[in-house]
Each structure stands twice: as structure tokens, then as C-alpha cells.
Motif scaffolding. Structure first.
Motif, PDB file in Angstrom:
ATOM      1  N   ASN A 127      35.333  41.067  30.501  1.00 34.08           N
ATOM      2  CA  ASN A 127      36.237  42.096  31.035  1.00 34.08           C
ATOM      3  C   ASN A 127      35.595  42.993  32.088  1.00 34.08           C
ATOM      4  O   ASN A 127      36.069  44.107  32.331  1.00 34.08           O
ATOM      5  CB  ASN A 127      36.798  42.958  29.895  1.00 34.08           C
ATOM      6  N   LYS A 157      34.625  35.854  29.622  1.00 32.86           N
ATOM      7  CA  LYS A 157      36.036  36.012  29.280  1.00 32.86           C
ATOM      8  C   LYS A 157      36.629  37.280  29.910  1.00 32.86           C
ATOM      9  O   LYS A 157      36.107  38.374  29.731  1.00 32.86           O
ATOM     10  CB  LYS A 157      36.205  36.058  27.758  1.00 32.86           C
ATOM     11  N   GLY A 158      37.713  37.111  30.654  1.00 37.52           N
ATOM     12  CA  GLY A 158      38.407  38.243  31.249  1.00 37.52           C
ATOM     13  C   GLY A 158      37.697  38.909  32.407  1.00 37.52           C
ATOM     14  O   GLY A 158      38.165  39.930  32.913  1.00 37.52           O
ATOM     15  N   GLU A 185      37.600  31.934  29.710  1.00 33.56           N
ATOM     16  CA  GLU A 185      39.017  32.238  29.517  1.00 33.56           C
ATOM     17  C   GLU A 185      39.449  33.496  30.272  1.00 33.56           C
ATOM     18  O   GLU A 185      38.785  34.539  30.199  1.00 33.56           O
ATOM     19  CB  GLU A 185      39.304  32.407  28.022  1.00 33.56           C
ATOM     20  N   ASP A 186      40.543  33.384  31.022  1.00 36.02           N
ATOM     21  CA  ASP A 186      41.102  34.494  31.804  1.00 36.02           C
ATOM     22  C   ASP A 186      40.155  35.022  32.875  1.00 36.02           C
ATOM     23  O   ASP A 186      40.385  36.093  33.443  1.00 36.02           O
ATOM     24  CB  ASP A 186      41.538  35.650  30.895  1.00 36.02           C
ATOM     25  N   LYS A 214      43.490  29.612  31.236  1.00 38.41           N
ATOM     26  CA  LYS A 214      44.021  30.524  32.261  1.00 38.41           C
ATOM     27  C   LYS A 214      42.948  31.036  33.228  1.00 38.41           C
ATOM     28  O   LYS A 214      43.158  32.048  33.907  1.00 38.41           O
ATOM     29  CB  LYS A 214      44.758  31.701  31.625  1.00 38.41           C
ATOM     30  N   THR A 244      44.845  26.476  33.787  1.00 39.52           N
ATOM     31  CA  THR A 244      43.939  26.960  34.828  1.00 39.52           C
ATOM     32  C   THR A 244      44.537  26.677  36.206  1.00 39.52           C
ATOM     33  O   THR A 244      45.437  25.851  36.356  1.00 39.52           O
ATOM     34  CB  THR A 244      42.554  26.296  34.706  1.00 39.52           C
TER      35      THR A 244
END
Length: 366
Positions: A127, A157-158, A185-186, A214, A244
Motif C-alpha cells: 500500500n 500488494k496494493g 495483488e492490486d 488485479k 490483470t
């Protein structure tokens, strides 16, 4: 730190590739001249910038990141860097930290004929958001040399990483970047490569692995090759995770030089979306543009497309601008600037502005 002085000409050249010694709208800098670190600065907590060799000494875990996603035996250039040792930057954002302004990194060649070998590692923790502008150049009097760089990006992730490279080398400099990104992920990875000045040859094909659901990647190239330049620029996006998406876009102009613009989109997961496009303009008869698009799908649940257009400037566009009072060379310059000046979705405004300035500077005086 190295005891190398930057003269007025060096500083002006760095400005042309987005590197500001005064650090206006920058939260940190890593400047590397020839074979040593010239300067490191940092203005924001939650971000780390270190020479890679020092980072390895400080963090035992980093040894597992070195040549984790770039094969040291990929080619002669990766083997050369592997033998040289750890010499480059380590940049990391801590979880949930977003950089207020970009970090600027710079690799400058001052010694004539010097071979610059570097290895960089970038980690964006979960994040977090990291914006990097990488300006590489050869000093005004240094017309030969080579720059070989390995860069490994880890986007957790993120997290989001925007990496914008603006290069201003010299007529006899050989450039061989080798970079790979691993996106969870993300996660989002955006890479922009801008080369608008004379260079002997550049060969680059960044690889991006979208392993998390994603995850997204965008690879953009903005290129101008004069009669002495050969640019072989590509990119591969492996969409392994479900949902994705990948995008590869290039705008290229041959002013007598040779450009190979290639890209590969590999759909492995489900519900993949991907697009690739290359638009090119040939300015002279002796120039050459080769486009090589490749789409691969290992799953029926994909949406993948590509398009390529190569041609010359439309005569009626030039005539229209000339009818408005412009000279022919000024009309051509305006058309070319507009052709290269693409807006990149998701790119921070300050990085987009650096690209716009580089394009404007490239055509100044044309």
C-alpha cells in the motif's frame, strides 16, 4: 561520496533529463558519477535511499533480492554486472507511505570512454506509492562510453511504482538496461522511457510479471533516432494473475536512424485485458522503423489487441500551419512535438511535466 565537481554544463544537462540539483519538488536524490556515489539526500520519513552495497550490509534479507528476478546469466551484460559487484541504489518505501514528490536518481558519465556498470533494487512495500525520475546522461565533452544497468523492482500488494527515465547520452555511447518488475495483488507498475538525443545504440526490453490478482502494468516509450542512432526498445508483460491488465505504447520518430519497437503481452490468468500500440513517423528516406507486436493467450477469457501505424507527416497538416503564418520547419516541429506528447494515465502530474519539458527541449531551435 566521490570528490567529483559538477560544472555548469553538467548541471544544465542534468536539468534536461529532469534532475534538479536544487531538488525543487523532490523528496530525495541519488547521484552517481562514473563509478561512485556523488550525493544522496532524503527529505521524507518512511523512505530509504542507500548505495546497494551498504544496504546489503545493513539488511541481511536483501541478499535474497539480488538477481532474484533478473537472471545473472541472461546475456553478456548481466554477467558483466554480476562480476563487477553491487554498485547502484537501493530505494524502499515502507508500508502505507506515499512519496509527496518524486525521488530523482541520476547516472552521469564524465570520463571519456568510461564503462558504467550498476545494479539497482527498488522495493515498494504494501500500500505504498513511489515515484521515481531517473535522468541519465553523458557530460557535454564525453562523446563515448557505455552504461549497463540492472534494475529489479518489487511492487508489493496494493503498492504503486512510477518510474520515468529521461536519457541524454552522446553519439558514441552504448546503453544496455536490463530491468524486471514483480507486481503483487492490486499493485501498479508504470514505466516510461524517453530518449530524444543522439546515442549510438540502446537495447532494452523490460519484463513485468503481474503475479497478483488485479495487478496492472503500463510501459511507454517516446523515442527519436537521428542518423547515427539505433534504438531497439521493447517490453514484455506476463499477466499471470486473474483480472490483470497490461499496456504497451510507443511513439517513435526516425530522423534517419533505425528504431525497432517491439512488445509482448502474454495472457496467462483469467479475465485478462491488454493493449499494445506503436505509432511511428519517418522523416527521411534512409530512416527505418520496425514494429514487432506479439500477443499470446493461454486462456480463452482475455481481451487483447494491438495496432501499429508508420508513415510520414501529412502534407496537408504542414500546409495548414504554414497558412497560419508559420515557416515550414516550425510547422514540422510543432507537429512532431504534438505527436510525441502523449498523456499517460495514472502518471503523477509532476512526472508528466518532466516528460513534456524533455520533448520541448529536444525540439528547441528546430
Amino acid at each position: 561520496m566521490s570528490e567529483i565537481n559538477l560544472n555548469k554544463e553538467d548541471i544544465e544537462k542534468l536539468l534536461r533529463v529532469g534532475v534538479d540539483i536544487e531538488e525543487k519538488n523532490r523528496i530525495g536524490s541519488f547521484l552517481y558519477v562514473d563509478s561512485g556515489v556523488y550525493d544522496i539526500s532524503l527529505k521524507q520519513e518512511g523512505v530509504e535511499i542507500l548505495p546497494l552495497n551498504n544496504a546489503i550490509e545493513k539488511y541481511e534479507y536483501l541478499k535474497d533480492y539480488v538477481f532474484k528476478i533478473v537472471d545473472r546469466n541472461k546475456d553478456a551484460y548481466t554477467r558483466l554486472v554480476a562480476r563487477k559487484g553491487l554498485s547502484g541504489f537501493f530505494i524502499r518505501t515502507l508500508p502505507n507511505v506515499k512519496t509527496l514528490f518524486p525521488i530523482q536518481t541520476c547516472f552521469l558519465i564524465k570520463k571519456v570512454g568510461f564503462s558504467q556498470l550498476v545494479h539497482n533494487i527498488v522495493i515498494a512495500e504494501e500500500n505504498s506509492e513511489l515515484n521515481l525520475i531517473n535522468g541519465c546522461a553523458a557530460a557535454t565533452y564525453s562523446d563515448s562510453g557505455s552504461h549497463i544497468a540492472i534494475t529489479e523492482f518489487y511492487v508489493k500488494k496494493g503498492a504503486k511504482v512510477s518510474f520515468t527515465m529521461i536519457h541524454d547520452w552522446a553519439p558514441n555511447v552504448v546503453v544496455r538496461p536490463r530491468s524486471t518488475a514483480l507486481v503483487d495483488e492490486d499493485g501498479v507498475f508504470i514505466s516510461n522511457y524517453v530518449s530524444l538525443k543522439s546515442v549510438k545504440s540502446v537495447q532494452s526490453e523490460p519484463n513485468v510479471y503481474l503475479v497478483g490478482k488485479k495487478a496492472k502494468a503500463k510501459l511507454y516509450s517516446i523515442l527519436l533516432a537521428d542518423k547515427d542512432s539505433f534504438l531497439d526498445i521493447g517490453g514484455k508483460i506476463y499477466m499471470q494473475g486473474d483480472e490483470t491488465s497490461g499496456e504497451i505504447v510507443s511513439r517513435v520518430i526516425s530522423d534517419g536512424g533505425k528504431i525497432i519497437s517491439k512488445g509482448s503481452l502474454i495472457g496467462i490468468g483469467k479475465d485478462i485485458k491488454a493493449h499494445m500500440e506503436c505509432n511511428g513517423i519517418l522523416m527521411k528516406e534512409k530512416g527505418e522503423i520496425i514494429t514487432i507486436p506479439e500477443l499470446q493467450s493461454q486462456n480463452k477469457d482475455v481481451e487483447m489487441s494491438h495496432e501499429a501505424i508508420v508513415g510520414k507527416i501529412a502534407k496537408d497538416e504542414i500546409e495548414y500551419l504554414m497558412s497560419r503564418g508559420l515557416k515550414q520547419e516550425d510547422a514540422i516541429s510543432i507537429i512532431l512535438r504534438g505527436f510525441l506528447n502523449i498523456k499517460i494515465e495514472g502518471l503523477p502530474e509532476i512526472l508528466q511535466k518532466s516528460i513534456d519539458i524533455a520533448i520541448e527541449m529536444a525540439f528547441k531551435g528546430m
